[in-house]
Design a protein around this motif. Sequence first.
Motif, PDB file in Angstrom:
ATOM      1  N   ARG A  27       0.860  -1.197   0.000  1.00 42.74           N
ATOM      2  CA  ARG A  27       0.000   0.000   0.000  1.00 42.74           C
ATOM      3  C   ARG A  27       0.889   1.238   0.000  1.00 42.74           C
ATOM      4  NH1 ARG A  27      -1.621   2.997   4.541  1.00 42.74           N
ATOM      5  NH2 ARG A  27      -0.871   1.330   5.887  1.00 42.74           N
ATOM      6  N   PRO A  28       0.644   2.196  -0.904  1.00 45.59           N
ATOM      7  CA  PRO A  28       1.413   3.444  -0.864  1.00 45.59           C
ATOM      8  C   PRO A  28       1.283   4.060   0.528  1.00 45.59           C
ATOM      9  CG  PRO A  28       0.102   3.342  -2.863  1.00 45.59           C
ATOM     10  CD  PRO A  28      -0.334   2.188  -2.014  1.00 45.59           C
ATOM     11  N   THR A  29       2.402   4.423   1.120  1.00 44.42           N
ATOM     12  CA  THR A  29       2.368   4.826   2.528  1.00 44.42           C
ATOM     13  C   THR A  29       1.601   6.133   2.731  1.00 44.42           C
ATOM     14  OG1 THR A  29       4.524   5.868   2.227  1.00 44.42           O
ATOM     15  CG2 THR A  29       4.519   3.651   3.152  1.00 44.42           C
ATOM     16  N   ARG A  30       1.491   6.945   1.688  1.00 45.89           N
ATOM     17  CA  ARG A  30       0.780   8.214   1.901  1.00 45.89           C
ATOM     18  C   ARG A  30      -0.741   8.050   1.791  1.00 45.89           C
ATOM     19  NH1 ARG A  30       1.482  13.261  -1.558  1.00 45.89           N
ATOM     20  NH2 ARG A  30       3.716  12.950  -1.405  1.00 45.89           N
ATOM     21  N   LEU A  31      -1.208   6.844   1.445  1.00 48.91           N
ATOM     22  CA  LEU A  31      -2.650   6.622   1.307  1.00 48.91           C
ATOM     23  C   LEU A  31      -3.227   5.891   2.513  1.00 48.91           C
ATOM     24  CD1 LEU A  31      -3.051   5.413  -2.404  1.00 48.91           C
ATOM     25  CD2 LEU A  31      -3.105   7.758  -1.505  1.00 48.91           C
ATOM     26  N   THR A  32      -4.465   6.224   2.861  1.00 46.00           N
ATOM     27  CA  THR A  32      -5.213   5.414   3.826  1.00 46.00           C
ATOM     28  C   THR A  32      -5.604   4.102   3.129  1.00 46.00           C
ATOM     29  OG1 THR A  32      -7.321   6.279   3.087  1.00 46.00           O
ATOM     30  CG2 THR A  32      -6.200   7.507   4.850  1.00 46.00           C
ATOM     31  N   PHE A  33      -6.100   3.151   3.919  1.00 45.93           N
ATOM     32  CA  PHE A  33      -6.570   1.907   3.302  1.00 45.93           C
ATOM     33  C   PHE A  33      -7.716   2.190   2.335  1.00 45.93           C
ATOM     34  CE2 PHE A  33      -4.285  -0.027   6.853  1.00 45.93           C
ATOM     35  CZ  PHE A  33      -3.666  -1.085   6.228  1.00 45.93           C
ATOM     36  N   GLU A  34      -8.598   3.125   2.718  1.00 46.00           N
ATOM     37  CA  GLU A  34      -9.736   3.431   1.824  1.00 46.00           C
ATOM     38  C   GLU A  34      -9.227   4.034   0.509  1.00 46.00           C
ATOM     39  OE1 GLU A  34      -9.877   4.047   5.056  1.00 46.00           O
ATOM     40  OE2 GLU A  34     -11.702   3.019   5.758  1.00 46.00           O
ATOM     41  N   GLU A  35      -8.280   4.963   0.605  1.00 45.65           N
ATOM     42  CA  GLU A  35      -7.740   5.560  -0.631  1.00 45.65           C
ATOM     43  C   GLU A  35      -7.025   4.497  -1.467  1.00 45.65           C
ATOM     44  OE1 GLU A  35      -6.829  10.114   0.944  1.00 45.65           O
ATOM     45  OE2 GLU A  35      -5.401   8.505   1.354  1.00 45.65           O
ATOM     46  N   ALA A  36      -6.290   3.629  -0.781  1.00 43.69           N
ATOM     47  CA  ALA A  36      -5.555   2.592  -1.515  1.00 43.69           C
ATOM     48  C   ALA A  36      -6.514   1.646  -2.238  1.00 43.69           C
ATOM     49  CB  ALA A  36      -4.654   1.813  -0.554  1.00 43.69           C
ATOM     50  N   ALA A  37      -7.689   1.430  -1.640  1.00 44.72           N
ATOM     51  CA  ALA A  37      -8.663   0.531  -2.272  1.00 44.72           C
ATOM     52  C   ALA A  37      -9.163   1.093  -3.597  1.00 44.72           C
ATOM     53  CB  ALA A  37      -9.843   0.303  -1.327  1.00 44.72           C
ATOM     54  N   ALA A  38      -9.020   2.409  -3.756  1.00 42.17           N
ATOM     55  CA  ALA A  38      -9.493   3.044  -4.993  1.00 42.17           C
ATOM     56  C   ALA A  38      -8.534   2.831  -6.159  1.00 42.17           C
ATOM     57  CB  ALA A  38      -9.689   4.544  -4.757  1.00 42.17           C
ATOM     58  N   VAL A  39      -7.355   2.313  -5.870  1.00 41.74           N
ATOM     59  CA  VAL A  39      -6.296   2.319  -6.889  1.00 41.74           C
ATOM     60  C   VAL A  39      -6.308   1.126  -7.850  1.00 41.74           C
ATOM     61  CG1 VAL A  39      -3.785   2.317  -7.242  1.00 41.74           C
ATOM     62  CG2 VAL A  39      -4.795   3.773  -5.466  1.00 41.74           C
ATOM     63  N   PRO A  40      -6.256  -0.126  -7.361  1.00 36.14           N
ATOM     64  CA  PRO A  40      -5.825  -1.207  -8.265  1.00 36.14           C
ATOM     65  C   PRO A  40      -6.613  -1.330  -9.568  1.00 36.14           C
ATOM     66  CG  PRO A  40      -5.757  -1.949  -6.002  1.00 36.14           C
ATOM     67  CD  PRO A  40      -6.429  -0.596  -5.986  1.00 36.14           C
ATOM     68  N   LEU A  41      -7.932  -1.473  -9.505  1.00 37.72           N
ATOM     69  CA  LEU A  41      -8.665  -1.732 -10.748  1.00 37.72           C
ATOM     70  C   LEU A  41      -8.569  -0.543 -11.709  1.00 37.72           C
ATOM     71  CD1 LEU A  41     -10.645  -3.776 -12.224  1.00 37.72           C
ATOM     72  CD2 LEU A  41     -12.410  -2.170 -11.515  1.00 37.72           C
ATOM     73  N   ALA A  42      -8.896   0.639 -11.198  1.00 41.92           N
ATOM     74  CA  ALA A  42      -8.958   1.801 -12.093  1.00 41.92           C
ATOM     75  C   ALA A  42      -7.566   2.186 -12.603  1.00 41.92           C
ATOM     76  CB  ALA A  42      -9.599   2.987 -11.371  1.00 41.92           C
ATOM     77  N   ALA A  43      -6.585   2.200 -11.696  1.00 44.89           N
ATOM     78  CA  ALA A  43      -5.250   2.639 -12.111  1.00 44.89           C
ATOM     79  C   ALA A  43      -4.604   1.623 -13.057  1.00 44.89           C
ATOM     80  CB  ALA A  43      -4.369   2.872 -10.889  1.00 44.89           C
ATOM     81  N   LEU A  44      -4.753   0.344 -12.755  1.00 40.78           N
ATOM     82  CA  LEU A  44      -4.163  -0.656 -13.661  1.00 40.78           C
ATOM     83  C   LEU A  44      -4.835  -0.623 -15.032  1.00 40.78           C
ATOM     84  CD1 LEU A  44      -3.542  -3.870 -11.518  1.00 40.78           C
ATOM     85  CD2 LEU A  44      -1.826  -2.478 -12.686  1.00 40.78           C
ATOM     86  N   THR A  45      -6.136  -0.358 -15.051  1.00 42.86           N
ATOM     87  CA  THR A  45      -6.832  -0.256 -16.342  1.00 42.86           C
ATOM     88  C   THR A  45      -6.235   0.893 -17.155  1.00 42.86           C
ATOM     89  OG1 THR A  45      -8.863  -1.092 -15.333  1.00 42.86           O
ATOM     90  CG2 THR A  45      -9.069   0.011 -17.456  1.00 42.86           C
ATOM     91  N   ALA A  46      -6.074   2.039 -16.505  1.00 47.36           N
ATOM     92  CA  ALA A  46      -5.499   3.198 -17.209  1.00 47.36           C
ATOM     93  C   ALA A  46      -4.073   2.897 -17.663  1.00 47.36           C
ATOM     94  CB  ALA A  46      -5.519   4.415 -16.278  1.00 47.36           C
ATOM     95  N   TRP A  47      -3.297   2.288 -16.801  1.00 45.04           N
ATOM     96  CA  TRP A  47      -1.883   1.960 -17.067  1.00 45.04           C
ATOM     97  C   TRP A  47      -1.782   1.028 -18.273  1.00 45.04           C
ATOM     98  CZ3 TRP A  47       2.360   3.683 -14.228  1.00 45.04           C
ATOM     99  CH2 TRP A  47       3.554   2.965 -14.353  1.00 45.04           C
ATOM    100  N   GLN A  48      -2.605  -0.018 -18.264  1.00 45.18           N
ATOM    101  CA  GLN A  48      -2.529  -1.021 -19.331  1.00 45.18           C
ATOM    102  C   GLN A  48      -3.121  -0.479 -20.642  1.00 45.18           C
ATOM    103  OE1 GLN A  48      -4.253  -4.508 -17.403  1.00 45.18           O
ATOM    104  NE2 GLN A  48      -2.548  -4.600 -15.947  1.00 45.18           N
ATOM    105  N   ALA A  49      -4.095   0.412 -20.525  1.00 46.79           N
ATOM    106  CA  ALA A  49      -4.660   1.019 -21.746  1.00 46.79           C
ATOM    107  C   ALA A  49      -3.594   1.874 -22.434  1.00 46.79           C
ATOM    108  CB  ALA A  49      -5.876   1.864 -21.398  1.00 46.79           C
TER     109      ALA A  49
END
Length: 216
Positions: free
Chosen positions: A24-46
């Motif tokens: 988990r990125p240390t500057r993020l809360t668990f809730e903020e970190a939960a927002a990352v994987p699906l959406a960010a990986l989709t953008a990254w892979q696109a």
Amino acid sequence: MLPLPYGGAYQELCTVPVAALAPRPTRLTFEEAAAVPLAALTAWQALAAAGTVAGRRVLVHAGAGGVGHFAVQFAKHAGAHVTATASARNLDFLRRLGVDEPLDRAEADLSAGEPHDLVLDTVGGAVQRSSWALVRPGGTLITLPEPVDEAYRVPGIAARRVIVAPDGAALGEIGALIDRGAVHVEVQEVLPLREAAEAHRISRQGRVRGKLVLSV
Ligand SMILES: NC(=O)c1ccc[n+]([C@@H]2O[C@H](COP(=O)([O-])OP(=O)(O)OC[C@H]3O[C@@H](n4cnc5c(N)ncnc54)[C@H](OP(=O)(O)O)[C@@H]3O)[C@@H](O)[C@H]2O)c1
């Protein structure tokens, strides 16, 4: 690539292949970190599917959405010139994310400017159909919500749909960008798990800025 385990994520415990994980990125809360994987990986892979974006003109439809707000930041970080669409109320948000040309999707004539090397369609339907005219010959159209509608295909434009896949290594790179302050994670609202149905109602309205998160 690991297969994406569709569904079954609304729970306290689940098993995941270790190759799909990153710290988990240390500057993020668990809730903020939960927002990352699906959406960010989709953008990254696109973006990765389109090849090099440095120095290219990239248009992201719905740049304030879950996938869109990561895509505009990754594209900027990679050195692209980024145009993005959003509703008027989100144009300042796009500017804060570094978007070079934020466009009001209700007002702007998207075909008025120079054509783009890459158009990222995060909306589908009419947005996908109108996107062909916004790509330069030899450019790329990446679609996310639905497959490429072959009836509208334009010769000379590479077009494909990207489906996200878990990737712990890429997630680690994304986490490093977040920890360096190079990428902002926008969470519109955190709802308790018991309000999952309400979260889906909000999501279906199609107006979420960044992500909704369910807290267990
Ligand atoms: N292929 C894959 O692996 C994959 C992975 C993840 C998501 N997806 C799909 O990708 C799509 C985007 O996901 P998401 O989570 O980013 O969606 P989202 O966050 O729910 O998108 C909401 C955003 O869409 C914008 N929007 C709504 N209607 C629009 C329109 N007609 N034209 C332009 N913008 C519009 C809204 O912007 P404004 O309020 O500013 O207008 C809002 O910020 C969804 O269909 C999702 O199912 C696919």
